[in-house]
Enzyme design. Structure first.
Site, mmCIF file in Angstrom:
data_model
loop_
_atom_site.group_PDB
_atom_site.id
_atom_site.type_symbol
_atom_site.label_atom_id
_atom_site.label_comp_id
_atom_site.label_asym_id
_atom_site.label_seq_id
_atom_site.Cartn_x
_atom_site.Cartn_y
_atom_site.Cartn_z
ATOM 1 N N ASP A 159 -60.709 -33.558 17.538
ATOM 2 C CA ASP A 159 -59.285 -33.450 17.886
ATOM 3 C C ASP A 159 -59.118 -32.663 19.193
ATOM 4 O O ASP A 159 -58.292 -33.009 20.042
ATOM 5 C CB ASP A 159 -58.530 -32.743 16.751
ATOM 6 C CG ASP A 159 -58.877 -33.352 15.405
ATOM 7 O OD1 ASP A 159 -58.457 -34.483 15.147
ATOM 8 O OD2 ASP A 159 -59.614 -32.715 14.626
ATOM 9 N N HIS A 187 -57.438 -31.189 9.897
ATOM 10 C CA HIS A 187 -57.895 -32.434 10.531
ATOM 11 C C HIS A 187 -57.219 -33.587 9.792
ATOM 12 O O HIS A 187 -57.790 -34.229 8.910
ATOM 13 C CB HIS A 187 -59.419 -32.538 10.446
ATOM 14 C CG HIS A 187 -59.940 -33.839 10.990
ATOM 15 N ND1 HIS A 187 -59.787 -34.213 12.301
ATOM 16 C CD2 HIS A 187 -60.599 -34.868 10.395
ATOM 17 C CE1 HIS A 187 -60.329 -35.397 12.488
ATOM 18 N NE2 HIS A 187 -60.816 -35.827 11.343
HETATM 19 P P1 NAD Z 1 -70.689 -43.926 6.482
HETATM 20 O O1 NAD Z 1 -70.112 -44.628 5.300
HETATM 21 O O2 NAD Z 1 -71.248 -44.725 7.597
HETATM 22 O O3 NAD Z 1 -71.848 -42.962 5.986
HETATM 23 C C1 NAD Z 1 -71.662 -42.067 4.947
HETATM 24 C C2 NAD Z 1 -73.035 -41.745 4.383
HETATM 25 O O4 NAD Z 1 -72.874 -40.690 3.435
HETATM 26 C C3 NAD Z 1 -73.688 -42.930 3.647
HETATM 27 O O5 NAD Z 1 -75.023 -43.087 4.088
HETATM 28 C C4 NAD Z 1 -73.621 -42.494 2.192
HETATM 29 O O6 NAD Z 1 -74.699 -43.008 1.414
HETATM 30 C C5 NAD Z 1 -73.718 -40.975 2.356
HETATM 31 N N1 NAD Z 1 -73.308 -40.211 1.185
HETATM 32 C C6 NAD Z 1 -72.335 -40.507 0.288
HETATM 33 N N2 NAD Z 1 -72.328 -39.567 -0.680
HETATM 34 C C7 NAD Z 1 -73.292 -38.668 -0.357
HETATM 35 C C8 NAD Z 1 -73.765 -37.481 -0.997
HETATM 36 N N3 NAD Z 1 -73.258 -37.046 -2.144
HETATM 37 N N4 NAD Z 1 -74.781 -36.821 -0.417
HETATM 38 C C9 NAD Z 1 -75.327 -37.249 0.740
HETATM 39 N N5 NAD Z 1 -74.935 -38.386 1.369
HETATM 40 C C10 NAD Z 1 -73.921 -39.074 0.817
HETATM 41 O O7 NAD Z 1 -69.576 -42.891 6.991
HETATM 42 P P2 NAD Z 1 -69.492 -42.175 8.418
HETATM 43 O O8 NAD Z 1 -68.778 -43.052 9.352
HETATM 44 O O9 NAD Z 1 -70.807 -41.615 8.772
HETATM 45 O O10 NAD Z 1 -68.457 -40.986 8.042
HETATM 46 C C11 NAD Z 1 -68.836 -39.936 7.186
HETATM 47 C C12 NAD Z 1 -67.646 -39.032 6.899
HETATM 48 O O11 NAD Z 1 -67.221 -38.356 8.094
HETATM 49 C C13 NAD Z 1 -66.399 -39.765 6.391
HETATM 50 O O12 NAD Z 1 -65.807 -39.002 5.339
HETATM 51 C C14 NAD Z 1 -65.484 -39.795 7.597
HETATM 52 O O13 NAD Z 1 -64.136 -39.937 7.240
HETATM 53 C C15 NAD Z 1 -65.782 -38.438 8.178
HETATM 54 N N6 NAD Z 1 -65.390 -38.225 9.588
HETATM 55 C C16 NAD Z 1 -64.917 -36.992 9.926
HETATM 56 C C17 NAD Z 1 -64.551 -36.715 11.237
HETATM 57 C C18 NAD Z 1 -64.013 -35.358 11.617
HETATM 58 O O14 NAD Z 1 -63.569 -35.213 12.784
HETATM 59 N N7 NAD Z 1 -64.012 -34.346 10.755
HETATM 60 C C19 NAD Z 1 -64.697 -37.709 12.215
HETATM 61 C C20 NAD Z 1 -65.181 -38.961 11.846
HETATM 62 C C21 NAD Z 1 -65.512 -39.201 10.514
HETATM 63 C C1 LMR Z 2 -61.353 -39.364 12.974
HETATM 64 O O1 LMR Z 2 -60.543 -38.483 13.276
HETATM 65 O O2 LMR Z 2 -61.673 -40.278 13.761
HETATM 66 C C2 LMR Z 2 -62.029 -39.294 11.630
HETATM 67 O O3 LMR Z 2 -61.525 -38.258 10.842
HETATM 68 C C3 LMR Z 2 -62.021 -40.596 10.912
HETATM 69 C C4 LMR Z 2 -60.660 -40.937 10.366
HETATM 70 O O4 LMR Z 2 -60.562 -41.252 9.167
HETATM 71 O O5 LMR Z 2 -59.686 -40.906 11.117
#
Ligand code: NAD
Ligand code: LMR
Length: 324
Positions: A159, A187
């Site tokens: 952000d 967030h």
């Molecule tokens: P993705 O689905 O590509 O990958 C998620 C991975 O987590 C998968 O490999 C899955 O098997 C694994 N997983 C699920 N449960 C688990 C557990 N208990 N222990 C370990 N691994 C586990 O998702 P992604 O695109 O990599 O996103 C991951 C997370 O990050 C999502 O919740 C997404 O919303 C979040 N995210 C946060 C931000 C932020 O700014 N805070 C930004 C982008 C994404």
């Molecule tokens: C983002 O800000 O891009 C991540 O938190 C993914 C989402 O769900 O928006």
């Protein structure tokens, strides 16, 4: 070369991790003198894919990469761990808010907090990324009573960087000219990107900025940027999120002279935000420590926005009391 440190990454078979791991192994997070043991954690059904990631890491022949562990066992993954990137969790899909993930994702962070408490290095630095990141970080923190709560952070860097980029674009300046951005709160789409102290090329933005651009364009753009990406890509941000992970940890460890936005425990803050929330505050990093910037006044024009994001975090926390 420095003695190897242990870096645990959950969700290591997922999209964000795939964009982050290779850069981490190349030294972009902890510096090009820091040798690394990578501890890649995912759930059991993801082990085949995770082994593929391991094969590719081996094929890169990274000089800094001392060892690679792949596991679904949390105690093995977090054993003697110095840094933990808690990424593994479901991403949202179009039409959802991040807090809609809490029911499924919140419970992931309870056993992870407990395992970190039991087996990790007591000085561990933790970044929670899996959404909703702030409340998931609160869950992990509450389940790790022997670790200082300040060592748990939630990711607001994406952000923050989105705000930097929009401001640089608006004023047609280099990113390096943009300073003192703040993003307060959660967030989520209630987050409060604040330009009241921001500077462009050494001048305060508030003196040149139009209020209607700030309130009607900038704030909603940043608040909804994640959804904008999901709409365009069909899946949530991955490479930019991975970059934010790397920058958050790099600055925490190696320092940064600018202000940063870090989701952190709200206890004893001077801004009148309730205790016991993972709330994003303006911060500075040096000597491997981040410090909340306390000697500033929060802009009064943001009062309503701040109350809304605080209220949302209180509601999220109240909905997971059984996990705390
Ligand atoms: P993705 O689905 O590509 O990958 C998620 C991975 O987590 C998968 O490999 C899955 O098997 C694994 N997983 C699920 N449960 C688990 C557990 N208990 N222990 C370990 N691994 C586990 O998702 P992604 O695109 O990599 O996103 C991951 C997370 O990050 C999502 O919740 C997404 O919303 C979040 N995210 C946060 C931000 C932020 O700014 N805070 C930004 C982008 C994404
Ligand atoms: C983002 O800000 O891009 C991540 O938190 C993914 C989402 O769900 O928006």
């Amino acid at each position: 070369m420095k003695k190897p440190v242990n870096v645990a990454i959950t969700g290591a078979a997922g999209n964000i991790a795939y964009s982050a791991i290779f850069r981490i192994a190349a030294g972009q997070m902890l510096g090009d003198q820091q040798s690394i043991n990578l501890k890649l954690i995912d759930i059991e059904p993801a082990m085949k894919v995770l082994n593929g990631v391991k094969f590719e890491l081996e094929d890169c022949a990274f000089p800094l990469l001392n060892s690679i562990t792949t596991t679904f066992d949390l105690k093995e993954g977090f054993d003697e761990c110095d840094y933990a990137l808690l990424i593994g969790a479901k991403p949202r899909i179009k039409g959802m808010e991040r807090k809609d993930l809490l029911k499924d994702n919140g419970k992931i962070f309870l056993p992870q907090g407990k395992a970190i408490n039991e087996v990790a290095n007591k000085k561990i630095k933790i970044l929670v990324v899996g959404n909703p990141a702030n409340t998931n970080a609160l869950i992990a923190m509450h389940n790790a009573p022997n670790i200082d709560p300040k060592q748990f952070t939630s990711m607001m860097r994406l952000d923050h960087d989105r705000s930097m980029a929009q401001v640089a674009n608006k004023y047609n300046v280099d990113i390096k000219e943009v300073k003192k951005i703040i993003v307060w709160g959660n967030h989520s789409n209630t987050q409060v990107p604040d330009l009241s102290k921001a500077e462009v090329s050494g001048k305060e933005i508030k003196d040149i900025m139009s209020t209607s651009w700030y309130k009607d364009d900038f704030i909603p753009r940043i608040q909804n940027r994640g959804a904008e990406i999901i709409e365009a890509r069909g899946s949530s941000s991955a490479a930019s999120a991975a970059n934010a992970v790397i920058m958050h940890m790099r600055d925490w460890v190696l320092g940064n002279n600018d202000w940063l936005s870090i989701g952190q425990i709200s206890n004893n803050n001077p801004f009148n935000i309730s205790d016991n929330l993972m709330f994003s505050f303006p911060s500075r990093c040096s000597n491997e420590v981040y410090e909340m910037i306390k000697d500033i006044e929060m802009s009064k024009t943001l009062d309503e926005y701040i109350k809304t994001t605080e209220k949302e975090l209180v509601q999220e926390r109240d909905s997971v009391l059984d996990l705390l």
